[in-house]
Design a protein around this motif. Structure first.
Motif, short mmCIF file in Angstrom:
data_model
loop_
_atom_site.label_atom_id
_atom_site.label_comp_id
_atom_site.label_asym_id
_atom_site.label_seq_id
_atom_site.Cartn_x
_atom_site.Cartn_y
_atom_site.Cartn_z
N ILE A 310 0.88 -1.18 0.00
CA ILE A 310 0.00 0.00 0.00
C ILE A 310 0.91 1.22 0.00
O ILE A 310 1.69 1.42 0.93
N SER A 311 0.81 2.01 -1.04
CA SER A 311 1.75 3.12 -1.24
C SER A 311 1.03 4.44 -1.43
O SER A 311 0.05 4.52 -2.18
N GLY A 312 1.52 5.47 -0.78
CA GLY A 312 1.05 6.81 -1.06
C GLY A 312 1.51 7.24 -2.45
O GLY A 312 2.64 6.96 -2.85
N ALA A 313 0.65 7.88 -3.19
CA ALA A 313 0.98 8.34 -4.55
C ALA A 313 -0.13 9.26 -5.03
O ALA A 313 -1.18 9.38 -4.39
N VAL A 314 0.11 9.89 -6.15
CA VAL A 314 -0.92 10.72 -6.80
C VAL A 314 -1.69 9.83 -7.76
O VAL A 314 -1.10 9.12 -8.58
N GLY A 315 -3.02 9.86 -7.62
CA GLY A 315 -3.86 9.06 -8.50
C GLY A 315 -4.55 9.92 -9.55
O GLY A 315 -5.17 10.93 -9.21
N TYR A 316 -4.41 9.53 -10.80
CA TYR A 316 -5.06 10.23 -11.92
C TYR A 316 -6.21 9.39 -12.45
O TYR A 316 -6.07 8.17 -12.63
N VAL A 317 -7.34 10.03 -12.68
CA VAL A 317 -8.51 9.35 -13.24
C VAL A 317 -9.06 10.20 -14.37
O VAL A 317 -9.35 11.38 -14.19
N GLN A 318 -9.20 9.61 -15.53
CA GLN A 318 -9.75 10.33 -16.67
C GLN A 318 -11.21 10.69 -16.42
O GLN A 318 -12.00 9.86 -15.96
N ASP A 319 -11.57 11.94 -16.70
CA ASP A 319 -12.94 12.39 -16.51
C ASP A 319 -13.24 13.47 -17.55
O ASP A 319 -12.97 14.66 -17.34
N PRO A 320 -13.79 13.09 -18.70
CA PRO A 320 -14.05 14.06 -19.77
C PRO A 320 -15.14 15.07 -19.41
O PRO A 320 -15.33 16.05 -20.14
N SER A 321 -15.84 14.88 -18.30
CA SER A 321 -16.92 15.80 -17.93
C SER A 321 -16.41 17.11 -17.34
O SER A 321 -17.17 18.06 -17.20
N ILE A 322 -15.12 17.16 -16.97
CA ILE A 322 -14.57 18.40 -16.43
C ILE A 322 -13.59 19.00 -17.42
O ILE A 322 -13.09 18.32 -18.32
N GLN A 323 -13.27 20.26 -17.25
CA GLN A 323 -12.53 21.01 -18.25
C GLN A 323 -11.14 20.43 -18.53
O GLN A 323 -10.74 20.30 -19.68
N ARG A 324 -10.41 20.04 -17.46
CA ARG A 324 -9.04 19.57 -17.69
C ARG A 324 -8.99 18.12 -18.15
O ARG A 324 -7.93 17.62 -18.52
N GLY A 325 -10.13 17.43 -18.11
CA GLY A 325 -10.21 16.09 -18.65
C GLY A 325 -9.81 14.97 -17.71
O GLY A 325 -9.88 13.80 -18.08
N TYR A 326 -9.40 15.28 -16.51
CA TYR A 326 -9.01 14.24 -15.56
C TYR A 326 -9.14 14.79 -14.14
O TYR A 326 -9.17 16.00 -13.92
N ARG A 327 -9.22 13.87 -13.19
CA ARG A 327 -9.20 14.23 -11.78
C ARG A 327 -7.90 13.74 -11.16
O ARG A 327 -7.35 12.72 -11.59
N VAL A 328 -7.44 14.48 -10.16
CA VAL A 328 -6.18 14.12 -9.51
C VAL A 328 -6.43 14.03 -8.01
O VAL A 328 -7.04 14.91 -7.41
N TYR A 329 -5.96 12.93 -7.42
CA TYR A 329 -6.23 12.64 -6.02
C TYR A 329 -4.93 12.40 -5.25
O TYR A 329 -3.95 11.90 -5.82
N ASN A 330 -4.94 12.76 -3.99
CA ASN A 330 -3.91 12.30 -3.07
C ASN A 330 -4.37 10.93 -2.61
O ASN A 330 -5.37 10.80 -1.91
N SER A 331 -3.64 9.88 -3.01
CA SER A 331 -4.18 8.53 -2.91
C SER A 331 -3.26 7.58 -2.18
O SER A 331 -2.06 7.84 -1.98
#
Length: 524
Positions: A310-331
């Motif tokens: 289990i590792s801390g990292a930045v998680g990217y998820v594609q989401d075309p519904s928002i302007q930048r096209g992806y969401r970014v999480y502290n994961s």
């Protein structure tokens, strides 16, 4: 500026009591290291000067004057316990000294409104008499602590945390949460304060003496009769990379991941027992789900050790519904042996001015800090991370201070709690030790082992009694094998949360209503 009425309130006696109240409330928490027992004992007296000011010296004060004294106490207390805000903003936020000091002062002035609120509420019930106000004080205190958690989401250093090492008081936490400890301390302060608030009443003096004797017994017995430290039968490997939070690491994600994997592998084979889980903390590393070197290395580590990572990292998820096209999480990412990256927990309670900027247009001066750590989206689920037949309740950094949120992981089936944190932002201040004590209370409330993996310390395994069992020295790079157990019983607090705090709040409202309907008593 203070008006003439305010200046008359701040007599030499009141100023002395104000300073004493502030100092006492500061020293009952870690200041520059672990909290010693003798300072923790002062929590039984920390509120007495404030109660004396509001109920005795200030018996004839207006509500505004009472609020002023409470507010000044709050400002001084936050300055003394949260001075690390300045360090974080100046050292890592890139702010000039005057600007960083201004941010810290504004922070303290804002949160000091809670001390002012307590003073106002106590002043309101004072109309029914000082005895009534002393009886109401612990209920009012808990109502204000609950507001700190629910309204502004910064329940840092609640009064009860000063007794995390007191086995007697800590036994309340699985039922009441930390608020039960705060309540007993506030009630003890009120009972002892009766001797000086009602000096000519023999009964008040007797009550104060009895309360002081009980407080002394609870304090001494609670520290002397600690439950034996529990030793777990399962092994976990905790990585402490000790990376610079300024992002000065020159290695790319793949190289850094391979180095970290080597440290973790080395720690995992120090004895013959297999590692059940390997943890990598939240850190300023370049790790994210889009770095194939990182993903492949951690997947390989999981397969080689036959243990989930289990590792801390930045998680990217594609989401075309928002302007930048992806969401970014502290994961927190889960890597399973044989299958690699399998699941993710996304941090829900983000740090204001660290992971997002509330009212960004108004606070553009904080851009240095927010640019350093990014602007994250909020997660939405406190589901457990499941691996190898066991369930982990994983939360990130300062999410550990929110008791009602963390207990939801245990309620949802987590058999062990995992706190991944980067406390490097605090530097060598009191904050890492304060943060550790709050995390320890989460273990007590839910009767769970807690594996706390940090970038630079304090990395530790914590038993269900809140005792630190195994740890690694701060500001060192390496990995350590610690031990824990999987537990499944659910405490009353795990199931019902802040029921006690809400009951105190409702009772406080009833006390306020009664006082409002009672003819004012000029003397007691």
């Amino acid at each position: 500026m203070l008006d003439s009425n305010a200046m008359r309130v701040l007599s030499s006696r009141v100023l002395t009591a104000l300073l004493l109240a502030s100092v006492l409330q500061i020293v009952i928490f870690p200041v520059a290291g672990p909290l010693p027992a003798w300072r923790s004992a002062l929590s039984w007296f920390a509120l007495i000067p404030l109660l004396w000011m509001l109920l005795s010296a200030g018996a004839a004060w207006t509500m505004r004057q009472a609020a002023l004294v409470g507010y000044l106490n709050g400002v001084l207390w936050y300055l003394g316990t949260c001075y690390w805000i300045y360090f974080t903003m100046h050292q890592y936020g890139g702010m000039a000294v005057p600007v960083a000091m201004l941010v810290m002062l504004l922070f303290c002035m804002y949160l000091a409104l809670y001390h002012a609120l307590f003073a106002v509420l106590l002043h309101m019930v004072r109309r029914a008499g000082a005895v009534y106000a002393l009886m109401a004080a612990p209920f009012l205190w808990i109502a204000v602590e609950l507001a700190r958690a629910r309204v502004t989401s910064f329940p840092w250093n609640l009064l009860g945390y000063s007794q995390v090492d007191n086995a007697v008081l800590a036994s309340l936490a699985p039922v009441t949460g930390v608020y039960g400890l705060s309540f007993v301390l506030a009630a003890g302060n009120a009972a002892i304060a009766a001797a000086i608030v009602l000096p000519r009443r023999r009964v008040a003096t007797t009550v104060a003496l009895v309360a002081a004797v009980i407080a002394t017994g609870v304090q001494n017995f609670g520290w002397m009769m600690q439950a034996p430290i529990r030793h777990g039968s399962q092994k976990a490997v905790l990585l402490q990379p000790n990376l610079s939070v300024t992002g000065g690491e020159s290695a790319d994600a793949g190289t850094l991941a391979r180095s970290s994997a080597g440290l973790s592998l080395q720690a995992s084979v120090l004895d013959d027992s297999p590692a059940r889980v390997i943890l990598w903390p939240e850190s300023p590393s370049p790790f994210d789900t889009q770095k194939p070197g990182f993903v492949s290395t951690v997947s390989g580590l999981a397969s080689e050790t036959h243990a989930p990572v289990i590792s801390g990292a930045v998680g990217y998820v594609q989401d075309p519904s928002i302007q930048r096209g992806y969401r970014v999480y502290n994961s927190a990412l889960l890597f399973k042996p044989g299958s690699g990256y399998a699941a993710r927990y996304d941090k829900i309670h983000l740090v204001p001015f660290g992971e997002f900027v509330p009212y960004a247009n108004l606070f553009s001066f904080a851009s240095g800090l927010t640019q350093a750590v990014g602007t994250f989206d909020r997660g939405s689920s406190r589901a457990t991370i499941d691996a190898d037949g066991h369930r982990y309740g994983v939360f990130l950094c300062y999410e550990s201070i929110f008791s009602d949120e963390i207990r939801q992981f245990a309620r949802n089936g987590a058999e062990v709690l995992v706190n991944l944190s980067d406390d490097g932002w605090y530097g060598d201040t009191s904050a890492p030790f304060q943060h550790l004590n709050m995390a320890r209370m989460r273990a007590i409330e839910n009767r769970r082992w807690l594996l706390r993996d940090t970038n630079n310390g304090i990395t530790a395994s914590i038993d269900p009694n809140g005792r630190v069992v195994e740890t690694m020295q701060r500001n060192q790079r390496g990995a350590v094998a610690v031990h824990f157990d999987y537990l499944s019983d659910k405490t009353f607090y795990t199931l019902h949360g802040d029921l006690f705090a809400y009951a105190c709040t409702l009772f406080a409202i009833a006390l306020l209503a009664y006082a409002a309907l009672t003819p004012r008593r000029a003397v007691d």
